[in-house]
Design a protein around this motif. Structure first.
Motif, short mmCIF file in Angstrom:
data_model
loop_
_atom_site.label_atom_id
_atom_site.label_comp_id
_atom_site.label_asym_id
_atom_site.label_seq_id
_atom_site.Cartn_x
_atom_site.Cartn_y
_atom_site.Cartn_z
N ASN A 65 49.72 38.86 37.48
CA ASN A 65 48.39 39.16 38.00
C ASN A 65 47.33 38.16 37.54
O ASN A 65 46.14 38.48 37.52
N PRO A 67 45.43 34.84 38.45
CA PRO A 67 45.20 33.94 39.59
C PRO A 67 45.54 32.48 39.31
O PRO A 67 46.15 31.80 40.15
N ARG A 92 48.38 34.33 47.08
CA ARG A 92 48.45 35.32 46.01
C ARG A 92 47.29 35.11 45.03
O ARG A 92 46.64 36.08 44.60
N LEU A 96 44.19 37.82 44.35
CA LEU A 96 43.83 38.31 43.02
C LEU A 96 42.39 37.96 42.66
O LEU A 96 41.72 38.70 41.92
N GLN A 97 41.89 36.82 43.17
CA GLN A 97 40.53 36.39 42.87
C GLN A 97 39.94 35.74 44.12
O GLN A 97 40.05 34.52 44.31
#
Length: 542
Positions: A65, A67, A92, A96-97
Protein backbone atom coordinates in the motif's frame (compact mmCIF):
# COMPACT_ATOMS: atom_id res chain seq x y z
CA UNK A 1 7.98 -11.84 -10.49
CA UNK A 2 11.73 -12.53 -10.75
CA UNK A 3 12.67 -14.27 -7.46
CA UNK A 4 15.97 -15.55 -8.84
CA UNK A 5 17.14 -12.00 -9.53
CA UNK A 6 16.43 -10.72 -6.03
CA UNK A 7 19.64 -12.17 -4.50
CA UNK A 8 21.55 -10.84 -7.51
CA UNK A 9 20.09 -7.38 -6.90
CA UNK A 10 21.23 -7.47 -3.27
CA UNK A 11 24.65 -8.69 -4.28
CA UNK A 12 24.98 -5.85 -6.77
CA UNK A 13 24.02 -3.29 -4.15
CA UNK A 14 26.57 -4.71 -1.73
CA UNK A 15 29.25 -5.14 -4.43
CA UNK A 16 29.05 -1.56 -5.62
CA UNK A 17 29.04 -0.30 -2.03
CA UNK A 18 26.04 1.83 -2.90
CA UNK A 19 24.31 0.85 0.33
CA UNK A 20 25.61 0.08 3.83
CA UNK A 21 25.96 -3.64 4.53
CA UNK A 22 23.43 -3.49 7.35
CA UNK A 23 20.82 -1.96 5.04
CA UNK A 24 21.39 -4.70 2.46
CA UNK A 25 20.84 -7.25 5.21
CA UNK A 26 17.56 -5.60 6.24
CA UNK A 27 16.43 -5.80 2.61
CA UNK A 28 17.36 -9.49 2.54
CA UNK A 29 15.42 -10.15 5.74
CA UNK A 30 12.42 -8.12 4.63
CA UNK A 31 12.70 -5.76 7.61
CA UNK A 32 13.83 -2.66 5.71
CA UNK A 33 11.82 0.53 5.98
CA UNK A 34 9.80 1.85 3.06
CA UNK A 35 12.39 4.58 2.56
CA UNK A 36 15.15 1.98 2.38
CA UNK A 37 13.27 -0.11 -0.20
CA UNK A 38 12.64 2.94 -2.37
CA UNK A 39 16.20 4.21 -2.02
CA UNK A 40 17.60 0.83 -3.08
CA UNK A 41 15.16 0.61 -5.99
CA UNK A 42 16.12 4.06 -7.25
CA UNK A 43 19.81 3.20 -7.14
CA UNK A 44 19.26 -0.02 -9.09
CA UNK A 45 17.16 1.75 -11.72
CA UNK A 46 20.31 3.58 -12.76
CA UNK A 47 22.40 0.39 -12.75
CA UNK A 48 20.24 -2.45 -14.08
CA UNK A 49 16.45 -2.09 -14.49
CA UNK A 50 15.98 -5.87 -14.33
CA UNK A 51 17.52 -5.98 -10.89
CA UNK A 52 15.49 -2.95 -9.83
CA UNK A 53 12.33 -4.72 -10.99
CA UNK A 54 13.17 -7.82 -8.93
CA UNK A 55 13.87 -5.81 -5.79
CA UNK A 56 10.79 -3.61 -6.18
CA UNK A 57 8.54 -6.60 -6.82
CA UNK A 58 9.67 -7.94 -3.43
CA UNK A 59 9.03 -4.53 -1.89
CA UNK A 60 5.52 -4.43 -3.38
CA UNK A 61 4.80 -7.84 -1.82
CA UNK A 62 5.91 -6.66 1.59
CA UNK A 63 4.61 -3.07 1.33
CA UNK A 64 1.57 -3.32 -0.98
CA UNK A 65 0.00 0.00 0.00
CA UNK A 66 2.97 2.34 -0.54
CA UNK A 67 2.48 4.52 -3.65
CA UNK A 68 6.19 5.20 -4.21
CA UNK A 69 7.01 1.50 -4.36
CA UNK A 70 4.52 0.97 -7.18
CA UNK A 71 5.67 4.15 -8.92
CA UNK A 72 9.29 2.97 -8.95
CA UNK A 73 8.20 -0.53 -9.98
CA UNK A 74 6.28 0.98 -12.87
CA UNK A 75 9.41 2.80 -14.02
CA UNK A 76 11.40 -0.42 -13.77
CA UNK A 77 8.85 -2.21 -15.97
CA UNK A 78 9.00 0.66 -18.48
CA UNK A 79 12.78 0.39 -18.68
CA UNK A 80 12.46 -3.38 -19.10
CA UNK A 81 10.12 -2.84 -22.08
CA UNK A 82 7.11 -4.29 -20.26
CA UNK A 83 4.52 -1.54 -20.85
CA UNK A 84 1.46 -3.49 -19.73
CA UNK A 85 3.00 -4.30 -16.35
CA UNK A 86 4.29 -0.72 -16.09
CA UNK A 87 0.78 0.62 -16.56
CA UNK A 88 -0.63 -1.69 -13.88
CA UNK A 89 2.02 -0.58 -11.37
CA UNK A 90 1.66 3.13 -12.14
CA UNK A 91 -2.13 3.00 -11.96
CA UNK A 92 -1.80 1.25 -8.60
CA UNK A 93 0.41 4.09 -7.34
CA UNK A 94 -2.14 6.65 -8.51
CA UNK A 95 -5.05 4.75 -6.99
CA UNK A 96 -3.23 4.79 -3.65
CA UNK A 97 -2.28 8.48 -4.00
CA UNK A 98 -4.34 10.33 -6.65
CA UNK A 99 -2.12 13.42 -6.32
CA UNK A 100 1.09 11.48 -7.09
CA UNK A 101 2.41 13.78 -9.82
CA UNK A 102 5.48 11.69 -10.71
CA UNK A 103 3.41 8.52 -11.19
CA UNK A 104 0.80 10.38 -13.26
CA UNK A 105 3.41 11.97 -15.50
CA UNK A 106 5.25 8.68 -15.95
CA UNK A 107 1.97 7.00 -16.93
CA UNK A 108 1.14 9.89 -19.28
CA UNK A 109 4.46 9.50 -21.09
CA UNK A 110 3.90 5.74 -21.32
CA UNK A 111 0.46 6.28 -22.83
CA UNK A 112 1.86 8.82 -25.30
CA UNK A 113 4.39 6.25 -26.50
CA UNK A 114 1.44 3.97 -27.25
CA UNK A 115 -0.56 6.67 -29.01
CA UNK A 116 -3.29 6.56 -26.36
CA UNK A 117 -3.89 10.28 -26.31
CA UNK A 118 -7.39 10.26 -24.83
CA UNK A 119 -6.20 8.09 -21.95
CA UNK A 120 -3.23 10.43 -21.50
CA UNK A 121 -5.54 13.44 -21.30
CA UNK A 122 -7.72 11.66 -18.71
CA UNK A 123 -4.67 10.97 -16.54
CA UNK A 124 -3.51 14.58 -16.71
CA UNK A 125 -6.97 15.96 -15.95
CA UNK A 126 -7.34 13.61 -12.96
CA UNK A 127 -3.95 14.73 -11.65
CA UNK A 128 -4.92 18.38 -12.07
CA UNK A 129 -8.13 17.83 -10.10
CA UNK A 130 -6.40 15.97 -7.28
CA UNK A 131 -3.00 17.54 -6.71
CA UNK A 132 -2.49 20.79 -4.75
CA UNK A 133 -2.93 23.61 -7.25
CA UNK A 134 -0.10 26.04 -7.97
CA UNK A 135 0.98 28.24 -10.84
CA UNK A 136 3.76 25.78 -11.69
CA UNK A 137 1.42 22.78 -11.73
CA UNK A 138 -1.10 24.67 -13.87
CA UNK A 139 1.61 25.66 -16.34
CA UNK A 140 2.92 22.10 -16.50
CA UNK A 141 -0.49 20.55 -17.10
CA UNK A 142 -1.46 23.07 -19.74
CA UNK A 143 1.87 22.80 -21.57
CA UNK A 144 1.76 18.99 -21.60
CA UNK A 145 -1.80 18.86 -22.94
CA UNK A 146 -0.97 21.35 -25.69
CA UNK A 147 2.24 19.53 -26.58
CA UNK A 148 0.18 16.37 -27.05
CA UNK A 149 -2.45 18.15 -29.15
CA UNK A 150 -5.20 17.86 -26.51
CA UNK A 151 -6.47 21.41 -26.96
CA UNK A 152 -10.11 20.68 -26.11
CA UNK A 153 -9.16 19.20 -22.74
CA UNK A 154 -6.82 22.13 -22.10
CA UNK A 155 -9.67 24.53 -22.80
CA UNK A 156 -11.86 22.77 -20.20
CA UNK A 157 -9.54 23.66 -17.33
CA UNK A 158 -8.47 27.11 -18.49
CA UNK A 159 -11.27 29.08 -16.77
CA UNK A 160 -10.28 27.79 -13.33
CA UNK A 161 -6.61 28.49 -14.05
CA UNK A 162 -7.31 32.04 -15.21
CA UNK A 163 -9.55 32.63 -12.20
CA UNK A 164 -6.72 31.54 -9.91
CA UNK A 165 -4.02 33.48 -11.81
CA UNK A 166 -5.85 36.29 -13.65
CA UNK A 167 -2.74 38.37 -14.31
CA UNK A 168 -0.36 35.63 -15.42
CA UNK A 169 0.85 36.52 -18.92
CA UNK A 170 1.93 33.00 -19.88
CA UNK A 171 -1.47 31.49 -19.03
CA UNK A 172 -3.26 34.24 -20.93
CA UNK A 173 -1.05 33.61 -23.94
CA UNK A 174 -1.74 29.89 -23.74
CA UNK A 175 -5.45 30.62 -23.52
CA UNK A 176 -5.20 32.72 -26.67
CA UNK A 177 -3.24 30.07 -28.54
CA UNK A 178 -5.70 27.34 -27.57
CA UNK A 179 -8.70 29.44 -28.59
CA UNK A 180 -7.00 30.21 -31.92
CA UNK A 181 -6.26 26.55 -32.66
CA UNK A 182 -9.90 25.67 -31.94
CA UNK A 183 -11.21 28.47 -34.14
CA UNK A 184 -12.53 30.76 -31.37
CA UNK A 185 -10.96 33.86 -32.88
CA UNK A 186 -12.62 36.57 -30.77
CA UNK A 187 -11.66 34.84 -27.53
CA UNK A 188 -8.14 34.32 -28.85
CA UNK A 189 -7.83 38.00 -29.64
CA UNK A 190 -8.98 39.05 -26.15
CA UNK A 191 -6.63 36.65 -24.36
CA UNK A 192 -3.61 37.57 -26.49
CA UNK A 193 -4.14 41.28 -26.01
CA UNK A 194 -4.47 40.76 -22.25
CA UNK A 195 -1.28 38.71 -22.27
CA UNK A 196 0.64 41.40 -24.16
CA UNK A 197 -0.67 44.03 -21.73
CA UNK A 198 1.20 42.18 -19.00
CA UNK A 199 4.29 41.06 -20.92
CA UNK A 200 5.01 42.47 -24.40
CA UNK A 201 8.17 40.38 -24.76
CA UNK A 202 6.27 37.23 -25.81
CA UNK A 203 7.11 36.70 -29.47
CA UNK A 204 4.45 34.07 -30.12
CA UNK A 205 1.68 36.28 -28.71
CA UNK A 206 2.39 38.98 -31.31
CA UNK A 207 2.36 36.41 -34.10
CA UNK A 208 -0.87 34.77 -32.98
CA UNK A 209 -2.61 38.11 -32.54
CA UNK A 210 -2.19 38.93 -36.23
CA UNK A 211 -3.84 35.63 -37.19
CA UNK A 212 -7.01 36.09 -35.14
CA UNK A 213 -8.70 38.06 -37.94
CA UNK A 214 -8.31 39.72 -41.31
CA UNK A 215 -7.43 43.39 -40.91
CA UNK A 216 -9.88 45.73 -42.63
CA UNK A 217 -9.06 49.24 -41.40
CA UNK A 218 -6.09 51.42 -40.48
CA UNK A 219 -7.99 52.36 -37.34
CA UNK A 220 -8.15 48.86 -35.89
CA UNK A 221 -6.75 48.81 -32.33
CA UNK A 222 -4.61 45.75 -33.09
CA UNK A 223 -2.94 47.47 -36.04
CA UNK A 224 -2.29 50.58 -33.96
CA UNK A 225 -0.78 48.34 -31.29
CA UNK A 226 1.46 46.59 -33.85
CA UNK A 227 2.66 49.91 -35.28
CA UNK A 228 3.51 51.17 -31.81
CA UNK A 229 5.35 47.92 -30.95
CA UNK A 230 7.37 48.19 -34.16
CA UNK A 231 8.90 51.46 -32.91
CA UNK A 232 10.06 49.96 -29.60
CA UNK A 233 13.68 49.03 -28.99
CA UNK A 234 13.25 47.12 -25.72
CA UNK A 235 11.41 43.97 -26.81
CA UNK A 236 14.40 41.82 -27.73
CA UNK A 237 15.37 40.49 -31.15
CA UNK A 238 12.92 37.56 -31.30
CA UNK A 239 9.89 39.55 -30.17
CA UNK A 240 10.86 42.40 -32.51
CA UNK A 241 11.02 39.95 -35.43
CA UNK A 242 7.61 38.58 -34.47
CA UNK A 243 6.12 42.07 -34.39
CA UNK A 244 7.49 42.65 -37.88
CA UNK A 245 5.91 39.49 -39.28
CA UNK A 246 2.60 40.29 -37.56
CA UNK A 247 2.59 43.85 -38.88
CA UNK A 248 3.52 42.62 -42.35
CA UNK A 249 0.51 40.28 -42.32
CA UNK A 250 -1.80 43.13 -41.29
CA UNK A 251 -0.44 45.39 -44.03
CA UNK A 252 -0.93 42.63 -46.59
CA UNK A 253 -4.57 42.32 -45.49
CA UNK A 254 -4.93 46.05 -46.15
CA UNK A 255 -3.23 45.74 -49.54
CA UNK A 256 -0.42 48.08 -48.46
CA UNK A 257 2.09 46.04 -50.38
CA UNK A 258 5.06 48.40 -50.53
CA UNK A 259 5.14 48.90 -46.77
CA UNK A 260 4.44 45.20 -46.16
CA UNK A 261 7.45 44.31 -48.35
CA UNK A 262 9.71 46.63 -46.38
CA UNK A 263 8.47 45.52 -42.96
CA UNK A 264 8.67 41.81 -43.82
CA UNK A 265 12.11 42.27 -45.35
CA UNK A 266 13.40 43.77 -42.11
CA UNK A 267 11.77 41.04 -40.01
CA UNK A 268 13.26 38.26 -42.16
CA UNK A 269 16.72 39.82 -42.11
CA UNK A 270 16.61 40.27 -38.34
CA UNK A 271 15.59 36.66 -37.71
CA UNK A 272 18.01 35.18 -40.24
CA UNK A 273 20.92 37.11 -38.76
CA UNK A 274 20.51 35.36 -35.41
CA UNK A 275 19.13 32.02 -36.70
CA UNK A 276 21.08 31.14 -39.90
CA UNK A 277 20.27 28.01 -41.88
CA UNK A 278 22.83 25.22 -41.91
CA UNK A 279 22.15 23.83 -45.38
CA UNK A 280 24.73 21.03 -45.31
CA UNK A 281 22.63 18.20 -43.74
CA UNK A 282 19.71 18.76 -46.12
CA UNK A 283 21.90 19.06 -49.22
CA UNK A 284 23.71 15.86 -48.24
CA UNK A 285 20.34 14.12 -47.97
CA UNK A 286 19.46 15.39 -51.46
CA UNK A 287 22.74 14.14 -52.93
CA UNK A 288 22.44 10.70 -51.32
CA UNK A 289 18.83 10.01 -50.31
CA UNK A 290 18.71 7.01 -47.96
CA UNK A 291 16.54 4.14 -49.15
CA UNK A 292 16.32 1.49 -46.42
CA UNK A 293 15.52 -2.07 -47.42
CA UNK A 294 11.81 -2.72 -47.39
CA UNK A 295 10.53 -4.45 -44.29
CA UNK A 296 7.80 -7.01 -44.11
CA UNK A 297 4.59 -5.09 -43.56
CA UNK A 298 3.69 -4.28 -39.97
CA UNK A 299 0.19 -3.47 -41.21
CA UNK A 300 -2.48 -6.19 -41.34
CA UNK A 301 -4.21 -6.24 -44.73
CA UNK A 302 -7.53 -5.20 -43.18
CA UNK A 303 -6.14 -2.34 -41.12
CA UNK A 304 -6.52 1.39 -41.63
CA UNK A 305 -3.75 2.96 -43.65
CA UNK A 306 -1.53 6.02 -43.47
CA UNK A 307 -1.79 8.93 -45.89
CA UNK A 308 1.08 11.40 -46.10
CA UNK A 309 0.46 14.86 -47.55
CA UNK A 310 3.83 16.31 -48.55
CA UNK A 311 5.38 19.14 -50.50
CA UNK A 312 6.84 22.53 -49.74
CA UNK A 313 5.13 24.18 -46.77
CA UNK A 314 2.48 26.73 -47.82
CA UNK A 315 1.62 24.67 -50.91
CA UNK A 316 -1.98 23.87 -49.89
CA UNK A 317 -1.48 20.93 -47.55
CA UNK A 318 -3.80 22.35 -44.85
CA UNK A 319 -6.50 23.23 -47.37
CA UNK A 320 -6.39 19.69 -48.76
CA UNK A 321 -6.49 18.17 -45.28
CA UNK A 322 -9.49 20.31 -44.32
CA UNK A 323 -11.46 19.35 -47.43
CA UNK A 324 -10.65 15.64 -47.11
CA UNK A 325 -11.68 15.52 -43.46
CA UNK A 326 -15.28 16.37 -44.29
CA UNK A 327 -15.50 12.58 -44.60
CA UNK A 328 -15.40 10.80 -41.21
CA UNK A 329 -13.60 7.90 -42.88
CA UNK A 330 -10.50 10.11 -42.87
CA UNK A 331 -8.90 11.37 -39.68
CA UNK A 332 -6.07 13.89 -39.62
CA UNK A 333 -3.41 13.92 -36.92
CA UNK A 334 -2.04 17.27 -38.09
CA UNK A 335 1.67 17.78 -38.63
CA UNK A 336 3.33 14.97 -36.70
CA UNK A 337 7.09 15.12 -36.11
CA UNK A 338 7.51 11.38 -35.66
CA UNK A 339 8.90 10.52 -39.11
CA UNK A 340 11.79 12.94 -38.70
CA UNK A 341 12.43 11.66 -35.16
CA UNK A 342 12.34 8.03 -36.28
CA UNK A 343 14.68 8.74 -39.20
CA UNK A 344 17.22 10.21 -36.80
CA UNK A 345 16.88 7.30 -34.39
CA UNK A 346 17.01 4.52 -37.00
CA UNK A 347 20.04 5.83 -38.91
CA UNK A 348 20.88 5.15 -42.56
CA UNK A 349 20.73 1.33 -42.50
CA UNK A 350 18.07 0.09 -40.07
CA UNK A 351 17.41 -3.60 -39.78
CA UNK A 352 14.13 -5.20 -40.79
CA UNK A 353 13.24 -5.67 -37.13
CA UNK A 354 13.92 -1.99 -36.42
CA UNK A 355 11.75 -0.94 -39.36
CA UNK A 356 8.89 -3.16 -38.23
CA UNK A 357 9.10 -1.84 -34.68
CA UNK A 358 9.23 1.77 -35.91
CA UNK A 359 6.26 1.16 -38.21
CA UNK A 360 4.19 -0.29 -35.39
CA UNK A 361 5.10 2.63 -33.14
CA UNK A 362 4.18 5.18 -35.81
CA UNK A 363 0.86 3.49 -36.60
CA UNK A 364 -0.03 3.64 -32.90
CA UNK A 365 0.57 7.40 -33.02
CA UNK A 366 -1.81 7.63 -35.97
CA UNK A 367 -4.61 5.38 -34.69
CA UNK A 368 -4.62 6.58 -31.08
CA UNK A 369 -7.59 5.66 -28.90
CA UNK A 370 -10.48 7.66 -30.32
CA UNK A 371 -13.13 6.50 -32.80
CA UNK A 372 -11.56 4.43 -35.60
CA UNK A 373 -11.14 5.69 -39.18
CA UNK A 374 -10.18 4.06 -42.47
CA UNK A 375 -7.37 6.45 -43.38
CA UNK A 376 -5.20 8.51 -41.06
CA UNK A 377 -3.49 11.64 -42.35
CA UNK A 378 -0.08 13.01 -41.43
CA UNK A 379 0.19 16.36 -43.18
CA UNK A 380 3.71 17.33 -42.18
CA UNK A 381 4.87 18.61 -45.59
CA UNK A 382 8.54 18.06 -44.77
CA UNK A 383 8.01 14.31 -44.67
CA UNK A 384 8.94 14.44 -48.38
CA UNK A 385 12.53 14.08 -47.11
CA UNK A 386 11.85 10.55 -45.88
CA UNK A 387 9.61 8.81 -48.40
CA UNK A 388 12.14 6.01 -48.75
CA UNK A 389 11.91 5.35 -45.03
CA UNK A 390 8.11 5.63 -45.17
CA UNK A 391 8.01 2.99 -47.91
CA UNK A 392 10.28 0.72 -45.88
CA UNK A 393 8.33 1.11 -42.62
CA UNK A 394 4.80 1.29 -44.00
CA UNK A 395 4.44 -0.58 -47.30
CA UNK A 396 0.69 0.20 -47.46
CA UNK A 397 1.09 3.96 -47.06
CA UNK A 398 -0.02 6.40 -49.73
CA UNK A 399 1.29 9.86 -50.57
CA UNK A 400 -0.24 13.03 -51.97
CA UNK A 401 2.30 15.52 -53.31
CA UNK A 402 1.02 19.11 -53.22
CA UNK A 403 2.60 21.47 -55.74
CA UNK A 404 2.23 25.23 -56.16
CA UNK A 405 3.71 28.01 -58.27
CA UNK A 406 7.14 28.52 -56.71
CA UNK A 407 6.75 32.31 -56.73
CA UNK A 408 3.54 32.13 -54.70
CA UNK A 409 5.04 29.50 -52.41
CA UNK A 410 8.22 31.51 -51.84
CA UNK A 411 6.30 34.67 -50.99
CA UNK A 412 4.02 32.82 -48.59
CA UNK A 413 7.00 31.20 -46.86
CA UNK A 414 8.91 34.49 -46.64
CA UNK A 415 5.82 36.20 -45.20
CA UNK A 416 5.46 33.71 -42.32
CA UNK A 417 7.40 33.32 -39.11
CA UNK A 418 7.78 29.62 -38.28
CA UNK A 419 10.33 29.90 -35.43
CA UNK A 420 11.33 26.27 -35.88
CA UNK A 421 14.79 24.95 -36.68
CA UNK A 422 13.50 22.82 -39.56
CA UNK A 423 12.23 26.02 -41.26
CA UNK A 424 15.40 28.10 -40.88
CA UNK A 425 15.72 28.16 -44.69
CA UNK A 426 12.51 30.19 -45.13
CA UNK A 427 13.85 33.65 -44.21
CA UNK A 428 15.57 34.61 -47.47
CA UNK A 429 14.65 34.02 -51.11
CA UNK A 430 18.14 32.66 -51.76
CA UNK A 431 17.74 29.98 -49.07
CA UNK A 432 14.17 29.23 -50.16
CA UNK A 433 15.42 28.67 -53.71
CA UNK A 434 18.20 26.32 -52.54
CA UNK A 435 15.78 24.34 -50.39
CA UNK A 436 13.12 24.23 -53.10
CA UNK A 437 15.62 23.00 -55.67
CA UNK A 438 16.68 20.21 -53.30
CA UNK A 439 13.05 19.35 -52.59
CA UNK A 440 12.33 18.97 -56.31
CA UNK A 441 15.38 16.76 -56.76
CA UNK A 442 14.23 14.54 -53.90
CA UNK A 443 10.66 14.34 -55.18
CA UNK A 444 11.90 13.41 -58.67
CA UNK A 445 13.96 10.66 -57.03
CA UNK A 446 11.05 9.31 -55.02
CA UNK A 447 8.69 9.41 -58.01
CA UNK A 448 11.18 7.28 -59.89
CA UNK A 449 12.16 4.86 -57.12
CA UNK A 450 9.83 4.82 -54.09
CA UNK A 451 7.49 1.80 -54.11
CA UNK A 452 4.56 3.94 -52.94
CA UNK A 453 1.44 5.22 -54.69
CA UNK A 454 2.02 8.97 -55.16
CA UNK A 455 -0.72 11.31 -56.35
CA UNK A 456 0.32 14.78 -57.56
CA UNK A 457 -1.97 17.71 -56.94
CA UNK A 458 -1.72 21.39 -57.89
CA UNK A 459 -2.81 24.02 -55.37
CA UNK A 460 -4.14 26.25 -58.13
CA UNK A 461 -6.50 23.52 -59.36
CA UNK A 462 -7.59 22.74 -55.81
CA UNK A 463 -8.47 26.39 -55.15
CA UNK A 464 -10.32 26.84 -58.45
CA UNK A 465 -12.14 23.51 -58.63
CA UNK A 466 -12.09 21.95 -55.15
CA UNK A 467 -14.89 19.46 -55.69
CA UNK A 468 -13.48 17.90 -58.85
CA UNK A 469 -9.93 17.77 -57.43
CA UNK A 470 -11.15 16.14 -54.21
CA UNK A 471 -13.09 13.62 -56.31
CA UNK A 472 -9.80 12.68 -57.98
CA UNK A 473 -8.11 12.31 -54.62
CA UNK A 474 -10.91 10.12 -53.34
CA UNK A 475 -10.53 7.92 -56.40
CA UNK A 476 -6.80 7.64 -55.65
CA UNK A 477 -7.66 6.61 -52.09
CA UNK A 478 -10.17 3.99 -53.31
CA UNK A 479 -13.04 5.84 -51.65
CA UNK A 480 -16.49 6.18 -53.13
CA UNK A 481 -18.27 9.39 -54.01
CA UNK A 482 -18.23 12.01 -51.26
CA UNK A 483 -21.64 11.93 -49.60
CA UNK A 484 -20.80 14.70 -47.14
CA UNK A 485 -22.17 18.23 -47.55
CA UNK A 486 -20.34 20.43 -50.03
CA UNK A 487 -19.66 23.04 -47.36
CA UNK A 488 -16.28 22.37 -45.80
CA UNK A 489 -16.33 21.31 -42.17
CA UNK A 490 -13.25 22.74 -40.44
CA UNK A 491 -11.02 20.46 -38.45
CA UNK A 492 -11.44 20.55 -34.67
CA UNK A 493 -7.92 21.87 -34.19
CA UNK A 494 -5.59 23.60 -36.64
CA UNK A 495 -2.16 24.43 -35.24
CA UNK A 496 -0.35 25.51 -38.42
CA UNK A 497 0.32 28.88 -40.04
CA UNK A 498 -2.95 28.39 -41.95
CA UNK A 499 -5.02 28.54 -38.76
CA UNK A 500 -7.18 31.43 -40.07
CA UNK A 501 -7.28 30.66 -43.80
CA UNK A 502 -8.21 27.01 -43.37
CA UNK A 503 -11.46 27.96 -41.63
CA UNK A 504 -12.59 30.33 -44.40
CA UNK A 505 -14.38 29.47 -47.62
CA UNK A 506 -12.13 28.21 -50.40
CA UNK A 507 -10.95 31.16 -52.52
CA UNK A 508 -8.50 31.97 -55.31
CA UNK A 509 -7.07 35.23 -53.90
CA UNK A 510 -3.69 33.66 -53.12
CA UNK A 511 -3.02 32.25 -56.60
CA UNK A 512 -1.65 35.47 -58.13
CA UNK A 513 -0.85 37.23 -54.86
CA UNK A 514 2.86 37.22 -55.64
CA UNK A 515 2.36 39.59 -58.60
CA UNK A 516 1.39 42.42 -56.25
CA UNK A 517 4.81 42.07 -54.60
CA UNK A 518 6.91 41.71 -57.73
CA UNK A 519 7.61 45.47 -58.15
CA UNK A 520 9.06 45.57 -54.62
CA UNK A 521 10.58 42.07 -54.49
CA UNK A 522 12.28 41.43 -57.85
CA UNK A 523 13.67 38.18 -56.41
CA UNK A 524 10.23 36.63 -56.96
CA UNK A 525 10.52 36.82 -60.74
CA UNK A 526 13.88 35.07 -60.55
CA UNK A 527 12.53 32.10 -58.60
CA UNK A 528 11.27 30.31 -61.72
CA UNK A 529 14.75 30.40 -63.23
CA UNK A 530 16.52 29.30 -60.05
CA UNK A 531 14.10 26.47 -59.24
CA UNK A 532 13.28 24.02 -62.00
CA UNK A 533 9.60 23.33 -62.66
CA UNK A 534 7.95 20.58 -60.63
CA UNK A 535 8.49 17.18 -62.20
CA UNK A 536 5.57 16.41 -64.46
CA UNK A 537 3.64 13.30 -63.78
CA UNK A 538 0.34 11.61 -63.29
CA UNK A 539 -0.89 9.75 -60.23
CA UNK A 540 1.60 6.93 -59.73
CA UNK A 541 1.06 3.56 -58.13
CA UNK A 542 3.71 1.16 -57.01
Amino acid sequence: MSPTLFPTALARLAQDATLPVEQVERLRAGTATVEEWCNAGEKLLGIDPRLARALLERAAQLQPNIPNVHYLLGNAFRLCAEPAMAEIALRRAIALQPAHADASLSLAFLLREQGRMQALADVMLDLWRNEPRSLDSDRRTLAFLCECGRFSEARQILPAMLEAHPHEAELLRRAGEIALVLGHFDAARDHLNASLDRDPHQASAWLRLAHTHRFASEQEPDLIRLRQAATRVDLGADAQSAVGFALGKALDDLDQIEEASRVLGEANARWRASHPWNAAPFLAQVDQPPQPSRAESAEPAHSASALFIVGLPRAGTTLLETLLCRDPALRSRGELNWIDALARKLGPQPSTAMLQSAGEFYLAQLRQDDAPASIYIDKNPLNFRYLGLVAAMLPRARVIHCRRDIRATALSLWSQHFAHESMAWSYSFEDIARFAHGYQQLMAHWLATAPLPIHELDYESLAREPESVIAGVRNFLDLGADESPSTSKSAAAIATASVWQARQQVHTRSIERWRRYEPFLPQLADMQAVVSPSPAGVPKRA
